[in-house]
Scaffold this active site. Sequence first.
Site, PDB file in Angstrom:
ATOM      1  N   ASP A 136      56.330  48.373  21.706  1.00 15.57           N
ATOM      2  CA  ASP A 136      54.961  48.887  21.657  1.00 15.57           C
ATOM      3  C   ASP A 136      53.936  47.815  22.007  1.00 15.57           C
ATOM      4  OD1 ASP A 136      55.281  51.718  20.539  1.00 15.57           O
ATOM      5  OD2 ASP A 136      56.437  50.531  19.117  1.00 15.57           O
ATOM      6  N   ARG A 176      52.714  54.648   7.267  1.00 16.80           N
ATOM      7  CA  ARG A 176      52.299  55.341   8.483  1.00 16.80           C
ATOM      8  C   ARG A 176      53.172  56.558   8.758  1.00 16.80           C
ATOM      9  NH1 ARG A 176      52.471  50.633  12.686  1.00 16.80           N
ATOM     10  NH2 ARG A 176      53.760  49.656  11.085  1.00 16.80           N
ATOM     11  N   SER A 204      62.505  46.683  18.446  1.00 17.72           N
ATOM     12  CA  SER A 204      61.222  47.321  18.168  1.00 17.72           C
ATOM     13  C   SER A 204      61.106  47.767  16.717  1.00 17.72           C
ATOM     14  CB  SER A 204      61.063  48.548  19.084  1.00 17.72           C
ATOM     15  OG  SER A 204      59.891  49.265  18.754  1.00 17.72           O
ATOM     16  N   GLY A 205      59.905  47.608  16.184  1.00 15.79           N
ATOM     17  CA  GLY A 205      59.580  48.200  14.901  1.00 15.79           C
ATOM     18  C   GLY A 205      59.190  49.654  15.064  1.00 15.79           C
ATOM     19  N   LYS A 256      64.283  42.063  13.580  1.00 17.78           N
ATOM     20  CA  LYS A 256      64.200  41.698  15.004  1.00 17.78           C
ATOM     21  C   LYS A 256      64.859  40.344  15.247  1.00 17.78           C
ATOM     22  CE  LYS A 256      60.002  44.140  16.424  1.00 17.78           C
ATOM     23  NZ  LYS A 256      58.789  44.019  17.227  1.00 17.78           N
ATOM     24  N   ASP A 258      53.782  40.812  20.879  1.00 16.85           N
ATOM     25  CA  ASP A 258      52.317  40.816  20.766  1.00 16.85           C
ATOM     26  C   ASP A 258      51.811  40.851  19.341  1.00 16.85           C
ATOM     27  OD1 ASP A 258      51.025  44.031  20.467  1.00 16.85           O
ATOM     28  OD2 ASP A 258      53.169  43.645  20.542  1.00 16.85           O
ATOM     29  N   ASP A 301      59.704  43.018  22.627  1.00 17.07           N
ATOM     30  CA  ASP A 301      59.148  44.055  21.770  1.00 17.07           C
ATOM     31  C   ASP A 301      58.826  45.267  22.657  1.00 17.07           C
ATOM     32  OD1 ASP A 301      57.663  45.296  19.571  1.00 17.07           O
ATOM     33  OD2 ASP A 301      55.869  44.671  20.665  1.00 17.07           O
ATOM     34  N   ASN A 309      54.803  40.877  13.587  1.00 16.52           N
ATOM     35  CA  ASN A 309      56.218  41.129  13.266  1.00 16.52           C
ATOM     36  C   ASN A 309      57.159  40.686  14.387  1.00 16.52           C
ATOM     37  OD1 ASN A 309      55.361  43.315  14.931  1.00 16.52           O
ATOM     38  ND2 ASN A 309      57.107  44.530  14.246  1.00 16.52           N
ATOM     39  N   GLU A 350      50.970  52.057  21.315  1.00 20.35           N
ATOM     40  CA  GLU A 350      51.670  52.046  20.040  1.00 20.35           C
ATOM     41  C   GLU A 350      52.116  53.487  19.816  1.00 20.35           C
ATOM     42  OE1 GLU A 350      52.295  49.497  17.840  1.00 20.35           O
ATOM     43  OE2 GLU A 350      51.483  48.093  19.311  1.00 20.35           O
TER      44      GLU A 350
END
Length: 281
Positions: A80, A124, A168-169, A213, A236, A78, A239, A87
């Site tokens: 962030d 967001r 990554s999201g 992912k 972490d 991942d 997701n 983030e």
Amino acid sequence: MTHLILQAPNLVASNIEKIAAIASAGGVQELGNTAVRLLDVDPDVRPEVQACCDAFGMDYAFFDHIARLRDCRILAMDMDSTLVNIECIDEIADLAGRKAEVSAITEAAMRGEIKDFAESLRRRVALLEGVDATALERVYEERLRLNPGAENLIATARRYGLKVLLVSGGFTFFTERLKARLDLDACHANVLEVSGGKLSGRVHGDIVDAQGKAARLASLAQELGATSDQIIAVGDGANDLKMMALAKYSVAYRAKPVVREQANYALNVSPLDAILNWFRM
């Protein structure tokens, strides 16, 4: 034979001795200044070991067999708060004076309280509408830092033949720069839509969420013929769990409780390259 690896930035000999006694260790091997391997331990004392390590500020990992790093095929990470220290979306929002609102949604999503990651991301990103696109460059240059041990972990993994995948999201603006900087093999993330030099408040195309992912990792594993035993996956947030479930070496890095509970291993105090101490080089 079961081995127990203990790690911490500052190992205390008396703490190691106490855990060795609890685990009925047959011997102790030093792996450097920050890690030791306890040999031939009792695997049934995991709860007691965990309690001690939590109290002593140590990371632990049980292994029935110490595999060779070169026998692994994939390191998936991942971005962030895993590969990097921030983030990114929260920091973009901070430059626009909207961090509190955005970070509250981010935290709820990472804890697993918001089940629909895609919807949380859209909410967001909508709050970023009208932000000057130059904010992205400022975040990358001024605020984004690699987490400790990241460069060594990735460089060593690649040197031993692993493919390194960043999933990554977050956003391609950052993943593509990290791909070039760290010589990563593949990156997948979301595309922020920009119009007239400003963020539109929308994401372009399909959103890379938890399932996305996992799908990217599964695709690479199929391409390489990699089994679960040959995959290291680090994350972490909630997701990351579907991706991590595909890996024997699922690693919760400074993670939310829901992730620590489901991961096979955790690094709560050690740097990312502490993962290397779990393998024979």
